[in-house]
Scaffold this motif. Structure first.
Motif, short mmCIF file in Angstrom:
data_model
loop_
_atom_site.label_atom_id
_atom_site.label_comp_id
_atom_site.label_asym_id
_atom_site.label_seq_id
_atom_site.Cartn_x
_atom_site.Cartn_y
_atom_site.Cartn_z
N CYS A 47 0.82 -1.22 0.00
CA CYS A 47 0.00 0.00 0.00
C CYS A 47 0.85 1.26 0.00
CB CYS A 47 -0.93 0.00 1.21
SG CYS A 47 -0.08 0.28 2.78
N ASP A 48 2.01 1.20 0.66
CA ASP A 48 2.93 2.34 0.80
C ASP A 48 2.37 3.45 1.69
OD1 ASP A 48 5.52 3.09 0.27
OD2 ASP A 48 5.04 4.20 -1.57
N VAL A 49 1.26 3.21 2.38
CA VAL A 49 0.69 4.26 3.25
C VAL A 49 0.39 3.75 4.68
CG1 VAL A 49 -0.23 5.73 1.41
CG2 VAL A 49 -1.62 3.85 2.27
N GLN A 50 1.15 2.78 5.15
CA GLN A 50 1.05 2.32 6.55
C GLN A 50 -0.26 1.63 6.91
OE1 GLN A 50 3.07 5.64 9.15
NE2 GLN A 50 2.05 6.64 7.46
N SER A 65 5.95 0.20 10.14
CA SER A 65 5.74 0.16 8.69
C SER A 65 7.01 0.72 8.05
CB SER A 65 4.55 1.05 8.28
OG SER A 65 3.34 0.52 8.75
N CYS A 67 7.79 1.04 5.09
CA CYS A 67 7.55 1.80 3.85
C CYS A 67 7.54 3.29 4.10
CB CYS A 67 6.21 1.39 3.22
SG CYS A 67 4.75 1.84 4.19
N THR A 68 7.31 3.71 5.35
CA THR A 68 7.16 5.13 5.65
C THR A 68 8.07 5.56 6.80
OG1 THR A 68 4.87 4.82 4.92
CG2 THR A 68 5.36 6.95 5.86
N THR B 34 4.44 9.96 10.74
CA THR B 34 3.40 9.11 10.12
C THR B 34 2.43 9.91 9.26
OG1 THR B 34 1.97 9.25 12.07
CG2 THR B 34 3.48 7.38 11.96
N GLU B 35 2.29 11.20 9.52
CA GLU B 35 1.48 12.06 8.66
C GLU B 35 2.38 12.82 7.70
OE1 GLU B 35 -1.56 11.77 8.48
OE2 GLU B 35 -2.64 11.98 10.36
N LEU B 38 3.92 10.82 4.87
CA LEU B 38 2.89 10.42 3.90
C LEU B 38 2.63 11.57 2.94
CD1 LEU B 38 -0.11 8.52 5.53
CD2 LEU B 38 1.71 7.64 4.07
N LYS B 41 5.63 12.03 0.74
CA LYS B 41 5.75 10.96 -0.28
C LYS B 41 4.77 11.18 -1.42
CE LYS B 41 5.41 6.90 1.79
NZ LYS B 41 5.59 5.46 2.08
N GLU B 42 3.58 11.65 -1.06
CA GLU B 42 2.55 11.91 -2.08
C GLU B 42 2.88 13.14 -2.91
OE1 GLU B 42 -0.47 10.42 -2.82
OE2 GLU B 42 0.13 8.75 -1.53
#
Ligand SMILES: Cc1cc2nc3c(=O)[nH]c(=O)nc-3n(C[C@H](O)[C@H](O)[C@H](O)COP(=O)(O)OP(=O)(O)OC[C@H]3O[C@@H](n4cnc5c(N)ncnc54)[C@H](O)[C@@H]3O)c2cc1C
Ligand code: FES
Ligand code: FES
Lengths: 164, 289
Positions: A47-50, A65, A67-68, B34-35, B38, B41-42
Motif C-alpha cells: 500500500c505504501d501508506v502504513q 511500517s 515503507c514510511t 506518520t502524517e 505520507l 511521499k505523495e
C-alpha cells in the motif's frame, strides 16, 4: 556532507544479528535499505501508506511500517526481518504453525503477519481468539479470509488435530 | 517517492525553535513522521529541512502533577495506551488511544503530531476538548498555554506558530462524581464520527452539575458544542436522558458536517446523535454503579 552536497548520516545497526555500518541520506526509507541495499526481500512494499502491514519489520522488537519510516530511525537498533526468524536452519514455531494450519496462500502478507504475531505472543503468550483478531487488524491479507491466520497464531506450538 | 531533505537534530526546544525560525516555511517539525512523510511521499508538500524533535529529552513522559496529568507531546499512542499512570487516572484516554489507527502507526505516531496535524478524521482532539485540556507550546522566546478549544483553527490548521514546538498536553483529572466517554464510528481506515461526553454530576449523582460535549471527524475540525451542553446542564439524569435527542440534534448541526467518502452530512449528523446518546447511557450506568 557527500560530494553531491547532500547530507548523509551514519547508520550503525543490527539486522537479524548481523552488525552493519552504512551511510544513508535522510530521505532513504528503511524498507528500501533493507530490500535493495541489504538484499533482504521478505518485507514487501504494497500500500505504501502504513495500512496493509506487508512491509512490517521489528525495530527493537516493535512493529513498524518500513515503507514510511526513514532508515536513520534504525540507528543503534536491532532490526528483525522474516529472514531472521529461523535459527540454525530451523523454522520459528510461528512459521511452523503457519505451515501446519495453512495460514498463507500467495504469501505476500505472510512476513508481516508472522512478525506481528511474534510481537503479540511476546507481549501476551496466551491470547484469546479475540485478542489475536484485534491485535492483527492492521495487517491485511487478500487470500486467506483471515480464519486460517488466526488459527495459525492460536495454534503456535500445538499440532493441528485436523491435519492429515 | 520521498524527495531528499536535510535533517536537523536539536537537543533542546530552544535549538529546535531556532532552527525552525532560520528555515522559515521551508522547515517542519518531524516527530513520528506518520502524517508528514505520507504527505511528502505523495508530493503534497515538500520541506527542505525536517527538524527531528525526538532527541530532545523529557518530551515523552507522562506524570501526575496535583490534579492534572502532564503528557509529553512526543509520547506515542502506544506508550499512552500502555501507560499505568494513565490507566489509573484517566482510563478513557487509554481506551481512546488503544483504538487509534493500527498497531504500527500507534508505535511510531505521537499525540503531539496527531493534534498539530489537525487532520479532521482524528480521535484525541475531541476527547481532549471534553476534558478541558490545554497544550503547552514552546519556542526560543518562551512558552504559552493554549486551551484545546482555541487550538484547532480549521482542517489541517492548528494554532501553533512556525517556530513553536508542542511540548505537553495538560489534562485535569476528572472529579469523583464525573464520568467521561469517547465513542466513535467508522468503516474506513480513519474514524468517520467521534463524540466525547463528560458529565460532572452533583454529589448525590442525581443531576448534571456541569457537562462538556465535543464532536469530531464529521466536519473540518473537532469542536465543543456549548449549545448542546446548555440543554443538559442542571437537569436531573432522568431529564437529561430525555433531552439527549435534542442535544444530539444540536451537536450534529453544530459540527458543520460535510458530505464526503465517509458519508453524507445528514448521515453523519444522525451518527453524532446516536453516539452521544450511547455515551450518555454508559455514563449514566457508571454513575449509578
Ligand atoms: C493508516 C493511518 C491510520 C490512522 N488512523 C487514525 C485514527 O483512527 N485516529 C486518529 O486519531 N488518528 C489516526 N491516524 C493519525 C495518527 O494518529 C497520526 O498519524 C500520528 O499521531 C501523527 O503523529 P506523528 O508523530 O507521526 O506526526 P508527524 O507526522 O511527525 O507530524 C505531523 C504534523 O505535526 C507537526 N508536529 C509533530 N509534532 C510536533 C510538535 N511536538 N510540535 C510542533 N509540531 C509538531 C509536524 O510538523 C507535522 O506537520 C492514522 C494515521 C495513519 C497513517
Ligand atoms: S506497504 Fe507499508 S504498510 Fe503497506
Ligand atoms: S496469503 Fe496472499 S495476501 Fe495473505
Amino acid at each position: 556532507m557527500a560530494d553531491t552536497g547532500r547530507q548523509t548520516l551514519p547508520l550503525s545497526f543490527t539486522v537479524n544479528g548481523t552488525h552493519y555500518e552504512i551511510e544513508v541520506e535522510p530521505h532513504e526509507l528503511l524498507l528500501d535499505v533493507i530490500r535493495k541495499r541489504l538484499g533482504l526481500t521478505g518485507a514487501k512494499r504494497s500500500c505504501d501508506v502504513q495500512v496493509c502491514g506487508a512491509c512490517t519489520l521489528l525495530l527493537d522488537g516493535r512493529p513498524v511500517s518500513s515503507c514510511t519510516l526513514p532508515a536513520f530511525e534504525a540507528r543503534d537498533k536491532d532490526v528483525l526481518t522474516i529472514e531472521g526468524m529461523a535459527q540454525d536452519g530451523k523454522l520459528h514455531p510461528i512459521q511452523e504453525a503457519f505451515i501446519e494450519y495453512g495460514g498463507f496462500q500467495c504469501g505476500f502478507c505472510t512476513p508481516g503477519m508472522i512478525l506481528t504475531a511474534k510481537t503479540l505472543l511476546d507481549e501476551n503468550p496466551n491470547p484469546t481468539e479475540e485478542d489475536v483478531i484485534e491485535y492483527m487488524n492492521g495487517n491485511i491479507c487478500r487470500c486467506t479470509g483471515y480464519k486460517k491466520i488466526v488459527e495459525s497464531i492460536m495454534g503456535v506450538g500445538k499440532p493441528n488435530a485436523e491435519a492429515s | 517517492m520521498l524527495r531528499p531533505f536535510r535533517l536537523e537534530e536539536p537537543e533542546s526546544v530552544k535549538e529546535a525553535s531556532e532552527a525552525l525560525a532560520r528555515y522559515g516555511d521551508s522547515a517542519k517539525v518531524y516527530a513520528g513522521g506518520t502524517e508528514l512523510l505520507l504527505a511528502m511521499k505523495e508530493g503534497l508538500v515538500h520541506f527542505e529541512c525536517l527538524v527531528n524533535v525526538k532527541k530532545i529529552p523529557g518530551l515523552d513522559e507522562v506524570r501526575r502533577d496535583n490534579g492534572s496529568l502532564r503528557i509529553g507531546a512526543l509520547s506515542t499512542h502506544r506508550e499512552l495506551e500502555r501507560s499505568e499512570t494513565l490507566a489509573d487516572a484517566l482510563p478513557v484516554l487509554v481506551e481512546m488511544e488503544h483504538n487509534v489507527a493500527n498497531l504500527r502507526v500507534r508505535e511510531v505516531g505521537t499525540l503531539g503530531g496527531n493534534l498539530t496535524f489537525a487532520e479532521p478524521h482524528a480521535d484525541p482532539g475531541t476527547l481532549l476538548l471534553a476534558l478541558d485540556a490545554t497544550v503547552v507550546a514552546q519556542k526560543a522566546g518562551g512558552e504559552r498555554e493554549i486551551p484545546m478549544n482555541e487550538f484547532f483553527v480549521d482542517a489541517y490548521e492548528a494554532a501553533i506558530e512556525e517556530d513553536e514546538v508542542l511540548t505537553e498536553i495538560v489534562v485535569p483529572v476528572p472529579g469523583a462524581n464525573a464520568a467521561v466517554r469517547y465513542r466513535k464510528f467508522g468503516y474506513l481506515e480513519r474514524p468517520s464520527a467521534g463524540v466525547a461526553l463528560h458529565v460532572m454530576a452533583d454529589d448525590a449523582r442525581r443531576s448534571v452539575r456541569d457537562v462538556r460535549v465535543a464532536v469530531g471527524c464529521v466536519g473540518p475540525k473537532s469542536m465543543r458544542v456549548e449549545e448542546a451542553e446548555a440543554v443538559l446542564r442542571g437537569k436531573s439524569l432522568d431529564e437529561a436522558a430525555n433531552a439527549m435527542a435534542e442535544a444530539g440534534d444540536i451537536a450534529g448541526r453544530a459540527a458543520d458536517a460535510i458530505s464526503d467518502l465517509h458519508g453524507s452530512a445528514e448521515y453523519k449528523e444522525h451518527i453524532v446523535k446516536v453516539l452521544l446518546t450511547r455515551a450518555f447511557n454508559d455514563i449514566r450506568a457508571e454513575l449509578a454503579g
